[in-house]
Scaffold this motif. Structure first.
Motif, PDB file in Angstrom:
ATOM      1  N   ILE A  59     -12.026   4.714 -15.711  1.00 22.63           N
ATOM      2  CA  ILE A  59     -11.734   5.888 -14.894  1.00 22.63           C
ATOM      3  C   ILE A  59     -12.533   5.788 -13.603  1.00 22.63           C
ATOM      4  O   ILE A  59     -13.746   5.616 -13.620  1.00 22.63           O
ATOM      5  CB  ILE A  59     -12.153   7.181 -15.632  1.00 22.63           C
ATOM      6  N   GLU A  60     -11.852   5.929 -12.488  1.00 24.82           N
ATOM      7  CA  GLU A  60     -12.535   5.830 -11.198  1.00 24.82           C
ATOM      8  C   GLU A  60     -12.044   6.925 -10.263  1.00 24.82           C
ATOM      9  O   GLU A  60     -10.996   7.528 -10.477  1.00 24.82           O
ATOM     10  CB  GLU A  60     -12.237   4.466 -10.554  1.00 24.82           C
ATOM     11  N   ALA A  93     -16.450   5.184 -17.540  1.00 24.94           N
ATOM     12  CA  ALA A  93     -16.727   5.592 -16.150  1.00 24.94           C
ATOM     13  C   ALA A  93     -18.184   5.295 -15.848  1.00 24.94           C
ATOM     14  O   ALA A  93     -19.016   5.229 -16.757  1.00 24.94           O
ATOM     15  CB  ALA A  93     -16.443   7.082 -15.959  1.00 24.94           C
ATOM     16  N   GLY A  96     -15.321  11.294 -12.582  1.00 26.79           N
ATOM     17  CA  GLY A  96     -14.779  10.558 -13.735  1.00 26.79           C
ATOM     18  C   GLY A  96     -15.579  10.843 -14.998  1.00 26.79           C
ATOM     19  O   GLY A  96     -15.015  11.071 -16.069  1.00 26.79           O
ATOM     20  N   CYS A 130      -7.157   6.732 -12.047  1.00 24.66           N
ATOM     21  CA  CYS A 130      -8.119   7.168 -11.036  1.00 24.66           C
ATOM     22  C   CYS A 130      -7.660   8.402 -10.293  1.00 24.66           C
ATOM     23  O   CYS A 130      -6.507   8.828 -10.385  1.00 24.66           O
ATOM     24  CB  CYS A 130      -8.455   6.029 -10.073  1.00 24.66           C
ATOM     25  N   ASP A 176     -18.992   8.265  -9.354  1.00 26.57           N
ATOM     26  CA  ASP A 176     -17.869   8.505 -10.222  1.00 26.57           C
ATOM     27  C   ASP A 176     -18.205   9.668 -11.161  1.00 26.57           C
ATOM     28  O   ASP A 176     -17.761   9.699 -12.290  1.00 26.57           O
ATOM     29  CB  ASP A 176     -17.566   7.234 -11.009  1.00 26.57           C
TER      30      ASP A 176
END
Ligand code: ZN
Length: 376
Positions: free
Chosen positions: A227-228, A65, A174, A303, A171
């Protein structure tokens, strides 16, 4: 239910592209307190945390992330009350008239206001004739130091029902989910192995992720799950569960890895009431998975659907805090854990073959019909 500490802490920190220092320090200090977790940084300042306790022998996953968010970065004071600042990241100029900003300088927040955008470039993705700024002049209450991050002065973070509102959910939500995973594995001393890669400077073109790929910060053999938070879409709403992201605006991710993440989620949904997930093409933006796939990694994305993407409230045309669903966030951490602890793990060639066998079994039996039926 209060806002989880890790989300509250991270969403209170200053950050900006190339000026992620406060977030990186928080990641390091959190990891230093977790048993079984070690960390290093590469020459670009990306951090890799590694959890390893009685590793089961399956291929460990890498979660990734980014630690920056679109915003101003102070360049120089041009007079006692005016700072020239770069703007890094994609936000339409139309949102910025007289916008309130806070610069983090000398260990405190200093109030500021956008006076004038001095350099803009065309940004057709925000509409015909739209621009985004690259530089501006801001009035500041006090002088700020060069490289101070300047973020929108929108208050928060707060928990509003199930919604987590913060300036930089993209993010840092995340990042928070990955730290929550490490904390959970460490607390349980789970027999597992996993990496978490925290990258810099995503908002100007995945600079940190590309650096990490070039420098082999994580081995090419390891699959990457990026990961977003990603702009919510009518078909991918907030609160309907975290999202298996099959692709973005630029590309489609590694199908076998995407399929395996989906299978693990289906198993989790069967054994845990309340866990739900979505499977979508999130083409509202491009994400780091595209960069990793380009560099030959097996990569996919998970996400959270994001409201007020890049602080743009499209309904009002004004700046607003970003928001994600807390229950989506919690389910995302559960999903990470299920992926890490999956007894079979991800095996690239094997899952390719398995998919073919299943597909074959299902449809080959029907193929005789092709021989007997006329072409029509
Ligand atoms: Zn992002």
């Amino acid at each position: 239910m209060p806002l989880p500490r890790v989300l509250k802490d991270l969403l209170s920190l200053p950050t900006g592209t190339f000026v992620e220092g406060a977030v990186l320090e928080y990641i390091e200090s959190t990891c230093s307190n977790l048993k079984g977790v070690t960390y290093t940084s590469d020459r670009y300042g990306n951090i890799v945390a590694h959890y390893r306790t009685r590793p089961p022998g399956s291929t460990p996953l890498v979660f990734a992330a980014h630690t920056d968010h679109p915003g101003f970065v102070a360049q120089e004071m041009v007079d006692a009350k005016t700072v020239r600042a770069a703007f890094r990241g994609g936000v339409a100029s139309s949102y910025m008239e007289k916008a309130k900003v806070r610069f983090w300088s000398g260990g405190r927040w200093i109030n500021a206001k956008v006076r004038e955008l001095t350099r803009t470039v065309a940004a057709p993705r925000f509409g015909a004739g739209a621009t985004r700024p690259e530089e501006g002049l801001l009035t500041v209450a006090q002088p700020v130091e060069p490289n101070s991050p300047g973020m929108w002065d929108l208050g928060g973070p707060v928990l509003d029902g199930d919604l987590v509102r913060g300036i930089a959910c993209d993010d840092l939500a995340g990042v928070a989910a990955m730290l929550a995973l490490l904390a959970r594995l460490s607390k349980k001393q789970a027999a597992a192995e996993a990496y978490c890669l925290f990258t810099r400077a995503e908002e100007v073109g995945f600079i940190g992720a590309i650096g990490a790929a070039e420098a082999r910060t994580v081995s090419k053999k390891l699959p990457i799950v990026a990961i977003e938070t990603s702009k919510a879409l009518p078909s991918a709403p907030i609160g309907a569960g975290p999202i298996l992201r099959v692709g973005d605006r630029a590309s489609i991710f590694t199908p076998e890895l995407t399929a395996w993440c989906g299978q693990v989620a289906e198993k989790l949904a069967k054994r845990r009431k309340g866990f739900k997930f979505q499977r979508k093409l999130m083409d509202g933006g491009t994400c780091e998975s595209t960069a990793y796939v380009t560099y030959g990694y097996d990569a996919t994305g998970l996400c959270l659907a994001l409201g007020n993407y890049h602080n743009m409230n499209e309904k009002t045309g004004k700046l607003g805090s970003e928001y994600v669903s807390l229950s989506d966030w919690r389910s995302l951490v559960d999903w990470f854990e299920a992926l890490v602890l999956d007894p079979d793990g991800f095996a690239p060639t094997e899952s390719k073959n398995m998919a073919r066998v299943d597909f074959g079994k299902k449809f080959y039996a029907q193929s005789a019909r092709l021989e007997t039926s006329p072409r029509g």
